[in-house]
Scaffold this active site. Structure first.
Site, PDB file in Angstrom:
ATOM      1  N   GLU A  48       0.841  -1.198   0.000  1.00  0.00           N
ATOM      2  CA  GLU A  48       0.000   0.000   0.000  1.00  0.00           C
ATOM      3  C   GLU A  48       0.876   1.247   0.000  1.00  0.00           C
ATOM      4  OE1 GLU A  48      -3.831   1.866   2.440  1.00  0.00           O
ATOM      5  OE2 GLU A  48      -2.904   0.013   3.105  1.00  0.00           O
ATOM      6  N   ASN A 195     -12.340  -1.316  -1.236  1.00  0.00           N
ATOM      7  CA  ASN A 195     -11.637  -1.875  -0.078  1.00  0.00           C
ATOM      8  C   ASN A 195     -12.329  -1.426   1.201  1.00  0.00           C
ATOM      9  OD1 ASN A 195      -9.109  -2.826   1.529  1.00  0.00           O
ATOM     10  ND2 ASN A 195      -9.380  -0.691   2.143  1.00  0.00           N
ATOM     11  N   GLU A 196     -12.581  -2.365   2.090  1.00  0.00           N
ATOM     12  CA  GLU A 196     -13.196  -2.051   3.386  1.00  0.00           C
ATOM     13  C   GLU A 196     -14.346  -1.062   3.224  1.00  0.00           C
ATOM     14  OE1 GLU A 196     -10.249  -1.161   6.395  1.00  0.00           O
ATOM     15  OE2 GLU A 196      -9.442  -3.196   6.299  1.00  0.00           O
ATOM     16  N   TYR A 264      -6.960  -8.865  11.583  1.00  0.00           N
ATOM     17  CA  TYR A 264      -5.643  -8.632  12.160  1.00  0.00           C
ATOM     18  C   TYR A 264      -5.579  -9.213  13.563  1.00  0.00           C
ATOM     19  CZ  TYR A 264      -4.522  -5.437   8.346  1.00  0.00           C
ATOM     20  OH  TYR A 264      -4.258  -4.903   7.099  1.00  0.00           O
ATOM     21  N   GLU A 319      -6.229  -9.191   3.720  1.00  0.00           N
ATOM     22  CA  GLU A 319      -5.429  -8.481   4.729  1.00  0.00           C
ATOM     23  C   GLU A 319      -5.415  -9.325   5.990  1.00  0.00           C
ATOM     24  OE1 GLU A 319      -6.041  -4.290   5.483  1.00  0.00           O
ATOM     25  OE2 GLU A 319      -6.618  -3.890   3.400  1.00  0.00           O
ATOM     26  N   GLN A 368       2.076  -6.013   5.786  1.00  0.00           N
ATOM     27  CA  GLN A 368       2.312  -5.722   4.383  1.00  0.00           C
ATOM     28  C   GLN A 368       3.714  -6.140   4.015  1.00  0.00           C
ATOM     29  OE1 GLN A 368       1.208  -1.724   3.218  1.00  0.00           O
ATOM     30  NE2 GLN A 368      -0.765  -1.849   4.237  1.00  0.00           N
TER      31      GLN A 368
END
Length: 515
Positions: A48, A195-196, A264, A319, A368
């Site tokens: 990103e 995204n999201e 996460y 992710e 990432q």
């Protein structure tokens, strides 16, 4: 009499501990052909425009003294090729829904600047754009995965991007691509539709996003390419099962190549804890969050099965990784953190979960790649180091496109402050050459674990092993000691009449190869 009782109590306790240490976990591995293939794209990565991931990470510019190819660091390219990186997601993340791709093409001196509102409020000069990224993916031998702007972009803008990257005939966008120096299209297969969308991508409801997805997906078909393109829906935030339900119910399957999931491993979003100086209790909480991936994948899969029993739509965990406080003295918006043995255990356990759900999970992206969150590579000016997570990903690359071998066992427990977690994580596969690979993780931070494997059923005789571990759970590779944690030969096992007896040290990851 009291002394005698005390002595007997101590003897009994010692015997109990000795017995506990000698308990063996028996793992059964079925050597069957009727199993899914572990898609290599499970081992994907994420880049990103965030902190030093792109600028100062991948991209140093073609005038840099650091050896580079068109501005991209040669040492990073070599390391990722060695990792067999299968795909790379770009340009975000939250950045994707503020990114307008036409800002990043044409002469670099003519490109407009924007402010990266999500990550540090820095000025983005757009010197790294579509050509730079897609050409870099060609150098890597990796499939590009482009995340399209739905939050602040338009259907036309995304449709134009597909035409620019993929169309070989004459059209306004292919003509523009040729004007900018690229004759042949890149044929990008994987496209994220936002995204999201539930958060930084627009704070949409699931129902609203499903409608937006259908609209955008309609106009980014690619009829020229064999098999078309894979359109990927912005998926749920961790355990938001309603999000997956609404998408699967409201989007026709022929418009849906994949549904995302983001998760996460974090102790507490308000107090994430240090990336290096953490306690065993904090380690336990991180692993508890990481191992929740098993529940998430299982429950999201069950919802998808209701609408897609043939499993045509992939689950894409685009992710995942550990998230801690940034390194002291660094920009909090840059998400730069260190990478310890905790991250190695986290990565190994998570990849085992993905492998074991290969029937539905067919792509994932570690967050990432460079200098951000659970990175596989860290840089400091001319220096570059490989993190423990890098070594796990490389060690596990043997599972890419191999046939899954189902594992079954009852894990011993890892206990901290009265809470428990499974201590052992495992997955296995057989590659096209017939070699069997078994990945084992001991999550327990204190105790060895003994494992027994029946290798007769697997048809293997010769076994070798590799291990990643260290003296302390908090150990990491630094720029001063870049090779503190590296894979080494593992020999603490014995083959006794077709039974492989293995002793796994605390917080370690092992790969066994049998032929």
């Amino acid at each position: 009499m009291k002394k005698t009782l005390l002595f007997l109590s101590i003897v009994a306790l010692c015997c109990q501990n000795t017995f506990a240490q000698k308990e063996t976990t028996v793992i059964s591995i079925k050597n069957t052909e009727n199993t899914p293939t572990i898609n290599k794209n499970i081992y994907g990565h994420f880049a990103e425009h965030l902190g030093r991931c792109i600028y100062g990470g991948f991209f140093v510019g073609d005038t840099s003294k650091i050896p580079n190819t068109a501005g991209v660091r040669n040492d990073i390219i070599a390391a990722l090729k060695d990792l067999k990186i299968p795909n790379l997601r770009w340009p975000g993340g939250c950045f994707a829904d503020t990114y307008h791709w036409k800002d990043g093409i044409g002469p670099k001196e003519n490109r407009p600047t924007i402010v990266n509102k999500w990550w540090g409020g820095v000025t983005e000069d757009n010197s790294f754009g579509t050509h730079d990224f897609l050409n870099m993916c060609e150098l890597l031998g990796a499939e590009p995965y482009l995340s399209g702007n739905v939050g602040s972009g338009t259907v036309q803008e995304l449709s134009d991007w597909v035409q620019y990257t993929n169309f070989s005939g004459k059209s306004p966008m292919s003509d523009l691509r040729k004007k900018n120096g690229r004759t042949e299209p890149w044929k990008v297969k994987y496209w994220g539709i936002g995204n999201e969308a539930w958060g930084c991508g627009g704070n949409m409801t699931a129902e609203y996003y499903a409608g937006e997805y259908r609209k955008f997906a309609t106009f980014i078909s690619d009829w020229e390419n064999t098999g078309g393109i894979t359109r990927i829906a912005s998926g749920s935030n961790s355990a938001d099962y309603n999000w997956t339900e609404v998408l699967m119910k409201n989007i026709p399957l022929n418009m849906l190549g994949g549904v995302g999931v983001h998760h996460y491993a974090v102790i507490n979003w308000n107090k994430k804890g240090d990336g290096v100086n953490y306690t065993e209790e904090q380690y336990f909480k991180t692993m508890k969050s990481a191992l929740k991936m098993e529940e998430l994948v299982t429950k999201h899969s069950a919802i998808m099965d209701k609408y897609d029993p043939q499993k045509k739509v992939a689950m894409i965990v685009d992710e995942w990784g550990g998230w801690y406080e940034v390194v002291n003295g660094t920009n909090p918006g840059f998400l730069y953190q260190q990478n310890t043995m905790r991250d190695a255990v986290l990565a190994g356990s998570t990849l085992n979960i993905f492998n074991n759900h290969a029937d539905r999970v067919r792509m994932a992206n570690l967050a990432q790649c460079v200098n951000v969150l659970q990175a596989v590579i860290l840089t400091d000016k001319t220096k570059m180091i490989l993190t423990p997570t890098y070594h796990i990903m490389k060690m596990y690359s043997v599972h890419q496109d191999a046939k899954l071998l189902p594992v079954s066992f009852q894990s011993p427990l890892y206990t901290v402050n009265g809470e428990t977690l499974p201590a052992i994580s495992a997955s296995a596969s057989k590659d096209k050459n017939g070699a069997v690979h078994i990945s084992l993780v001991n999550v327990d931070a204190k105790n060895n674990n003994k494992i027994e494997l029946d290798v007769n059923e697997l048809g293997i005789k010769n076994v070798t092993g590799t291990i990643i571990t260290s003296a302390k759970l908090q150990d990491y590779n630094s720029f001063e000691t870049p090779n503190k944690i590296v894979p080494t030969v593992f020999k603490d096992f014995a083959n006794k009449k077709g039974k492989l007896e293995i002793n796994i040290p605390p917080f370690s990851v092992i790969m066994l190869e049998g032929k």
